[in-house]
Design a protein around this motif. Structure first.
Motif, PDB file in Angstrom:
ATOM      1  N   VAL A   1      -0.014   5.937 -13.831  1.00 33.62           N
ATOM      2  CA  VAL A   1      -0.841   4.883 -14.424  1.00 33.62           C
ATOM      3  C   VAL A   1      -0.645   3.564 -13.675  1.00 33.62           C
ATOM      4  O   VAL A   1      -1.619   2.865 -13.341  1.00 33.62           O
ATOM      5  CB  VAL A   1      -0.514   4.716 -15.914  1.00 33.62           C
ATOM      6  CG1 VAL A   1      -1.223   3.491 -16.491  1.00 33.62           C
ATOM      7  CG2 VAL A   1      -0.916   5.962 -16.693  1.00 33.62           C
ATOM      8  N   LEU A   2       0.601   3.210 -13.417  1.00 36.29           N
ATOM      9  CA  LEU A   2       0.875   1.958 -12.714  1.00 36.29           C
ATOM     10  C   LEU A   2       0.300   1.975 -11.298  1.00 36.29           C
ATOM     11  O   LEU A   2      -0.229   0.958 -10.819  1.00 36.29           O
ATOM     12  CB  LEU A   2       2.380   1.699 -12.671  1.00 36.29           C
ATOM     13  CG  LEU A   2       3.051   1.447 -14.032  1.00 36.29           C
ATOM     14  CD1 LEU A   2       4.557   1.264 -13.856  1.00 36.29           C
ATOM     15  CD2 LEU A   2       2.436   0.231 -14.713  1.00 36.29           C
ATOM     16  N   ALA A   3       0.400   3.116 -10.624  1.00 39.81           N
ATOM     17  CA  ALA A   3      -0.185   3.213  -9.287  1.00 39.81           C
ATOM     18  C   ALA A   3      -1.702   3.055  -9.347  1.00 39.81           C
ATOM     19  O   ALA A   3      -2.303   2.398  -8.480  1.00 39.81           O
ATOM     20  CB  ALA A   3       0.184   4.558  -8.653  1.00 39.81           C
ATOM     21  N   GLY A   4      -2.322   3.628 -10.376  1.00 39.64           N
ATOM     22  CA  GLY A   4      -3.763   3.481 -10.520  1.00 39.64           C
ATOM     23  C   GLY A   4      -4.180   2.051 -10.804  1.00 39.64           C
ATOM     24  O   GLY A   4      -5.153   1.544 -10.230  1.00 39.64           O
ATOM     25  N   LEU A   5      -3.436   1.380 -11.689  1.00 37.76           N
ATOM     26  CA  LEU A   5      -3.765  -0.008 -12.002  1.00 37.76           C
ATOM     27  C   LEU A   5      -3.569  -0.913 -10.790  1.00 37.76           C
ATOM     28  O   LEU A   5      -4.376  -1.828 -10.537  1.00 37.76           O
ATOM     29  CB  LEU A   5      -2.895  -0.488 -13.170  1.00 37.76           C
ATOM     30  CG  LEU A   5      -3.145   0.188 -14.524  1.00 37.76           C
ATOM     31  CD1 LEU A   5      -2.175  -0.338 -15.568  1.00 37.76           C
ATOM     32  CD2 LEU A   5      -4.585  -0.022 -14.976  1.00 37.76           C
ATOM     33  N   TRP A  15      -6.494  -3.091  -8.873  1.00 39.82           N
ATOM     34  CA  TRP A  15      -6.353  -4.543  -8.771  1.00 39.82           C
ATOM     35  C   TRP A  15      -6.262  -5.016  -7.320  1.00 39.82           C
ATOM     36  O   TRP A  15      -6.943  -5.946  -6.906  1.00 39.82           O
ATOM     37  CB  TRP A  15      -5.116  -4.989  -9.564  1.00 39.82           C
ATOM     38  CG  TRP A  15      -4.828  -6.453  -9.497  1.00 39.82           C
ATOM     39  CD1 TRP A  15      -5.735  -7.476  -9.464  1.00 39.82           C
ATOM     40  CD2 TRP A  15      -3.541  -7.067  -9.440  1.00 39.82           C
ATOM     41  NE1 TRP A  15      -5.086  -8.688  -9.397  1.00 39.82           N
ATOM     42  CE2 TRP A  15      -3.728  -8.471  -9.388  1.00 39.82           C
ATOM     43  CE3 TRP A  15      -2.239  -6.575  -9.463  1.00 39.82           C
ATOM     44  CZ2 TRP A  15      -2.677  -9.361  -9.331  1.00 39.82           C
ATOM     45  CZ3 TRP A  15      -1.173  -7.471  -9.412  1.00 39.82           C
ATOM     46  CH2 TRP A  15      -1.398  -8.848  -9.347  1.00 39.82           C
ATOM     47  N   ARG A  16      -5.416  -4.353  -6.540  1.00 40.71           N
ATOM     48  CA  ARG A  16      -5.131  -4.830  -5.185  1.00 40.71           C
ATOM     49  C   ARG A  16      -5.713  -3.943  -4.092  1.00 40.71           C
ATOM     50  O   ARG A  16      -5.666  -4.312  -2.914  1.00 40.71           O
ATOM     51  CB  ARG A  16      -3.608  -4.890  -4.998  1.00 40.71           C
ATOM     52  CG  ARG A  16      -2.868  -5.718  -6.037  1.00 40.71           C
ATOM     53  CD  ARG A  16      -2.830  -7.158  -5.666  1.00 40.71           C
ATOM     54  NE  ARG A  16      -2.001  -7.364  -4.476  1.00 40.71           N
ATOM     55  CZ  ARG A  16      -1.836  -8.548  -3.900  1.00 40.71           C
ATOM     56  NH1 ARG A  16      -2.429  -9.613  -4.405  1.00 40.71           N
ATOM     57  NH2 ARG A  16      -1.074  -8.679  -2.826  1.00 40.71           N
ATOM     58  N   VAL A  58     -14.963  -1.308  -3.183  1.00 38.10           N
ATOM     59  CA  VAL A  58     -15.267  -0.977  -4.578  1.00 38.10           C
ATOM     60  C   VAL A  58     -14.958   0.482  -4.882  1.00 38.10           C
ATOM     61  O   VAL A  58     -14.504   0.818  -5.979  1.00 38.10           O
ATOM     62  CB  VAL A  58     -16.745  -1.292  -4.887  1.00 38.10           C
ATOM     63  CG1 VAL A  58     -17.091  -0.924  -6.315  1.00 38.10           C
ATOM     64  CG2 VAL A  58     -17.041  -2.763  -4.634  1.00 38.10           C
ATOM     65  N   VAL A  59     -15.187   1.361  -3.921  1.00 41.21           N
ATOM     66  CA  VAL A  59     -14.905   2.781  -4.141  1.00 41.21           C
ATOM     67  C   VAL A  59     -13.418   3.000  -4.375  1.00 41.21           C
ATOM     68  O   VAL A  59     -13.016   3.766  -5.256  1.00 41.21           O
ATOM     69  CB  VAL A  59     -15.400   3.614  -2.945  1.00 41.21           C
ATOM     70  CG1 VAL A  59     -15.065   5.086  -3.145  1.00 41.21           C
ATOM     71  CG2 VAL A  59     -16.898   3.435  -2.755  1.00 41.21           C
ATOM     72  N   ARG A  60     -12.596   2.316  -3.610  1.00 37.33           N
ATOM     73  CA  ARG A  60     -11.147   2.435  -3.806  1.00 37.33           C
ATOM     74  C   ARG A  60     -10.745   1.900  -5.170  1.00 37.33           C
ATOM     75  O   ARG A  60      -9.873   2.459  -5.837  1.00 37.33           O
ATOM     76  CB  ARG A  60     -10.401   1.680  -2.702  1.00 37.33           C
ATOM     77  CG  ARG A  60      -8.901   1.695  -2.862  1.00 37.33           C
ATOM     78  CD  ARG A  60      -8.211   1.016  -1.704  1.00 37.33           C
ATOM     79  NE  ARG A  60      -8.202   1.859  -0.525  1.00 37.33           N
ATOM     80  CZ  ARG A  60      -7.743   1.465   0.662  1.00 37.33           C
ATOM     81  NH1 ARG A  60      -7.285   0.232   0.806  1.00 37.33           N
ATOM     82  NH2 ARG A  60      -7.769   2.279   1.697  1.00 37.33           N
ATOM     83  N   ARG A  61     -11.374   0.846  -5.617  1.00 38.03           N
ATOM     84  CA  ARG A  61     -11.077   0.304  -6.949  1.00 38.03           C
ATOM     85  C   ARG A  61     -11.438   1.333  -8.030  1.00 38.03           C
ATOM     86  O   ARG A  61     -10.692   1.526  -8.990  1.00 38.03           O
ATOM     87  CB  ARG A  61     -11.853  -0.994  -7.163  1.00 38.03           C
ATOM     88  CG  ARG A  61     -11.392  -1.788  -8.369  1.00 38.03           C
ATOM     89  CD  ARG A  61     -12.306  -3.004  -8.587  1.00 38.03           C
ATOM     90  NE  ARG A  61     -12.303  -3.915  -7.461  1.00 38.03           N
ATOM     91  CZ  ARG A  61     -11.410  -4.878  -7.303  1.00 38.03           C
ATOM     92  NH1 ARG A  61     -10.450  -5.055  -8.203  1.00 38.03           N
ATOM     93  NH2 ARG A  61     -11.489  -5.675  -6.247  1.00 38.03           N
ATOM     94  N   PHE A  84       0.826  -1.193   0.000  1.00 36.51           N
ATOM     95  CA  PHE A  84       0.000   0.000   0.000  1.00 36.51           C
ATOM     96  C   PHE A  84       0.863   1.247   0.000  1.00 36.51           C
ATOM     97  O   PHE A  84       0.677   2.172  -0.811  1.00 36.51           O
ATOM     98  CB  PHE A  84      -0.915  -0.051   1.228  1.00 36.51           C
ATOM     99  CG  PHE A  84      -1.902   1.072   1.318  1.00 36.51           C
ATOM    100  CD1 PHE A  84      -2.367   1.716   0.180  1.00 36.51           C
ATOM    101  CD2 PHE A  84      -2.394   1.474   2.548  1.00 36.51           C
ATOM    102  CE1 PHE A  84      -3.295   2.739   0.271  1.00 36.51           C
ATOM    103  CE2 PHE A  84      -3.321   2.490   2.649  1.00 36.51           C
ATOM    104  CZ  PHE A  84      -3.771   3.127   1.505  1.00 36.51           C
ATOM    105  N   VAL A  85       1.829   1.291   0.896  1.00 40.02           N
ATOM    106  CA  VAL A  85       2.703   2.463   1.018  1.00 40.02           C
ATOM    107  C   VAL A  85       3.543   2.649  -0.250  1.00 40.02           C
ATOM    108  O   VAL A  85       3.715   3.769  -0.737  1.00 40.02           O
ATOM    109  CB  VAL A  85       3.594   2.329   2.258  1.00 40.02           C
ATOM    110  CG1 VAL A  85       4.629   3.449   2.295  1.00 40.02           C
ATOM    111  CG2 VAL A  85       2.749   2.361   3.523  1.00 40.02           C
ATOM    112  N   LEU A  86       4.066   1.560  -0.791  1.00 43.03           N
ATOM    113  CA  LEU A  86       4.899   1.666  -1.986  1.00 43.03           C
ATOM    114  C   LEU A  86       4.112   2.210  -3.178  1.00 43.03           C
ATOM    115  O   LEU A  86       4.613   3.038  -3.949  1.00 43.03           O
ATOM    116  CB  LEU A  86       5.499   0.300  -2.324  1.00 43.03           C
ATOM    117  CG  LEU A  86       6.598  -0.203  -1.391  1.00 43.03           C
ATOM    118  CD1 LEU A  86       7.063  -1.604  -1.808  1.00 43.03           C
ATOM    119  CD2 LEU A  86       7.782   0.759  -1.381  1.00 43.03           C
TER     120      LEU A  86
END
Length: 217
Positions: free
Chosen positions: A160-164, A168-169, A74-77, A5-7
């Protein structure tokens, strides 16, 4: 989960910060060459002046990162998907072709909005009407900010990678509200904070409503 999460949050914040930093650097130069004896004028043009949308989207991505901390499930996703979209939009804005006309227009706008220094005509500072004559003449654009544009693209990719990763996680990561939940005597965590009415009643009796009954003296 917490380390992941932090990373992800740090990667997204670093990417947004890199975009903002790169957009403040010179991406091009506009050179105006008026008739003699007026001097030539070289005006640097920043990425902010050329593509203000890029830094605006990066700042919006920072706001989304704050929303990731405050949301769950779901909101976080959904916030992660929005974060990825903002990063992709930032990359598209940065990679858009820069035309000479856009560079010259941005240079004229920036030079008229603030004082210019360094150019002189027969010992007299070239300001006011003389400066307006200089920048209204023909000019040429020199693209010199390729490294900074590449840095902005790298920052957009990090967003973009942080959003994906969030999409996902994200639902598995810890939530901010979990640390504020109170534990019941049996060890369960289902008991929430006191309601408003009981809180006011406790305060009227000079009792701290946030302290469990078993810990009061």
């Amino acid at each position: 989960m917490r380390r992941e999460f932090v990373l992800v949050l740090l990667a997204g914040a670093a990417g947004a910060g890199l975009v903002v930093l790169a957009s403040r650097q010179a991406w091009a130069h506009a050179v105006f060459t008026p008739p003699r004896p007026l001097p030539a004028q070289d005006i640097p043009v920043t990425g902010q002046g050329l593509v203000p949308l890029a830094s605006a989207l990066a700042l919006a991505a920072l706001a989304c990162l704050a929303a990731v901390i405050a949301t769950r499930s779901v909101v976080r996703r959904a916030v992660g998907v929005l974060l990825a979209v903002l990063g992709a939009g930032t990359a598209v804005a940065v990679l858009a072709s820069l035309h000479t006309s856009a560079v010259l227009a941005a240079a004229r706008a920036s030079s008229l909005s603030g004082p210019l220094g360094g150019s002189t005509t027969s010992g007299t500072p070239s300001g006011g009407s003389v400066h307006e004559i200089v920048i209204s003449g023909p000019g040429r654009a020199i693209m010199a900010g390729a490294p900074w544009r590449a840095a902005a693209v790298a920052g957009a990719v990090a967003i973009v990678l942080a959003g994906l990763a969030t999409a996902w996680r994200g639902p598995r990561w810890p939530v901010m509200s979990a640390r504020f939940e109170r534990s019941s005597p049996g060890g369960s965590r289902g008991v929430g904070p006191p309601d408003q009415q009981s809180m006011w009643e406790s305060l009227s009796r000079d009792v701290d409503p946030t302290v469990d009954d078993g810990t009061r003296t």
